[in-house]
Design a protein around this motif. Sequence first.
Motif, mmCIF file in Angstrom:
data_model
loop_
_atom_site.group_PDB
_atom_site.id
_atom_site.type_symbol
_atom_site.label_atom_id
_atom_site.label_comp_id
_atom_site.label_asym_id
_atom_site.label_seq_id
_atom_site.Cartn_x
_atom_site.Cartn_y
_atom_site.Cartn_z
ATOM 1 N N ALA A 159 0.642 -1.282 -0.003
ATOM 2 C CA ALA A 159 -0.017 0.033 0.066
ATOM 3 C C ALA A 159 0.885 1.216 -0.031
ATOM 4 C CB ALA A 159 -0.990 0.092 1.182
ATOM 5 N N LEU A 160 1.815 1.175 0.865
ATOM 6 C CA LEU A 160 2.763 2.345 0.751
ATOM 7 C C LEU A 160 3.616 2.625 -0.359
ATOM 8 C CD1 LEU A 160 3.996 2.129 4.437
ATOM 9 C CD2 LEU A 160 2.626 3.950 3.750
ATOM 10 N N LEU A 161 4.053 1.544 -0.902
ATOM 11 C CA LEU A 161 4.580 1.639 -2.310
ATOM 12 C C LEU A 161 3.672 2.322 -3.338
ATOM 13 C CD1 LEU A 161 6.926 0.899 -4.257
ATOM 14 C CD2 LEU A 161 5.994 -1.325 -4.409
ATOM 15 N N ALA A 162 2.445 1.735 -3.437
ATOM 16 C CA ALA A 162 1.479 2.279 -4.342
ATOM 17 C C ALA A 162 1.373 3.802 -4.174
ATOM 18 C CB ALA A 162 0.294 1.382 -4.033
ATOM 19 N N LEU A 163 1.025 4.192 -2.850
ATOM 20 C CA LEU A 163 1.007 5.732 -2.400
ATOM 21 C C LEU A 163 2.049 6.536 -2.742
ATOM 22 C CD1 LEU A 163 -0.677 5.356 1.071
ATOM 23 C CD2 LEU A 163 -1.730 5.820 -1.208
ATOM 24 N N GLY A 164 3.306 6.002 -2.687
ATOM 25 C CA GLY A 164 4.574 6.827 -3.261
ATOM 26 C C GLY A 164 4.683 6.870 -4.691
ATOM 27 N N LEU A 165 4.439 5.500 -5.466
ATOM 28 C CA LEU A 165 4.310 5.652 -6.659
ATOM 29 C C LEU A 165 3.327 6.605 -7.229
ATOM 30 C CD1 LEU A 165 4.787 1.995 -7.626
ATOM 31 C CD2 LEU A 165 6.263 3.769 -8.513
ATOM 32 N N ALA A 166 2.051 6.787 -6.682
ATOM 33 C CA ALA A 166 1.096 7.547 -7.086
ATOM 34 C C ALA A 166 1.514 8.886 -6.997
ATOM 35 C CB ALA A 166 -0.086 7.493 -6.196
#
Length: 194
Positions: A159-166
């Motif tokens: 989830a944090l990886l996805a938020l950072g990528l976003a």
Amino acid sequence: MNQPLQSLEQLLDRVSQLTYNNHQVSVGMVVESIGRRSFGPLLMMIGITLFSPLSGLPGMSVFMGSFVLLIAVQILIGRKQFWLPRYILNRSIERGKLQKALHWLNKPARSIDRFLKPRLTFLVRNGGSYGIASLCIIIGFCMPFMELVPFSSSAAGLALLALGLALVVHDGLLVLLALGSFSATFILIVANFL
């Protein structure tokens, strides 16, 4: 000055460069390599750490949870450049372990990067970043409990990886995926404690 990161593969390459001349790689070294204005890449780095085999190290969830909280609060208060305490910046990992984790992540990173593009940008720009920061705060507070539930910290890392990528590529679809991933993790944690 480093060019802004635009993909997950670029982040892994930049961190990998640190392993060439250093036996130990500290959080401070990684922060300097990605830039002190880079909230998105820093969340990506935390997500990668939690999603990789490094998440199995004792205390990693609690440590990363405090890291996430510090970053998210600074996004909420509108800081342009983040601050981290010395005890976080001085934490380090042995080069071999980091290289192994980075190697493990290379192929998935290339695959993920092919699907990223700007879309649903209202979820990541302006007011959307406050929503991302709020979700990060919730994740950060849940991290200590994830030490007790196997693989839950890896889901939170995703989830944090996805938020950072976003935040990096302005892909709002990743915010929705992160919300779904963390919601499922939160339900798993609650179910284990009931």
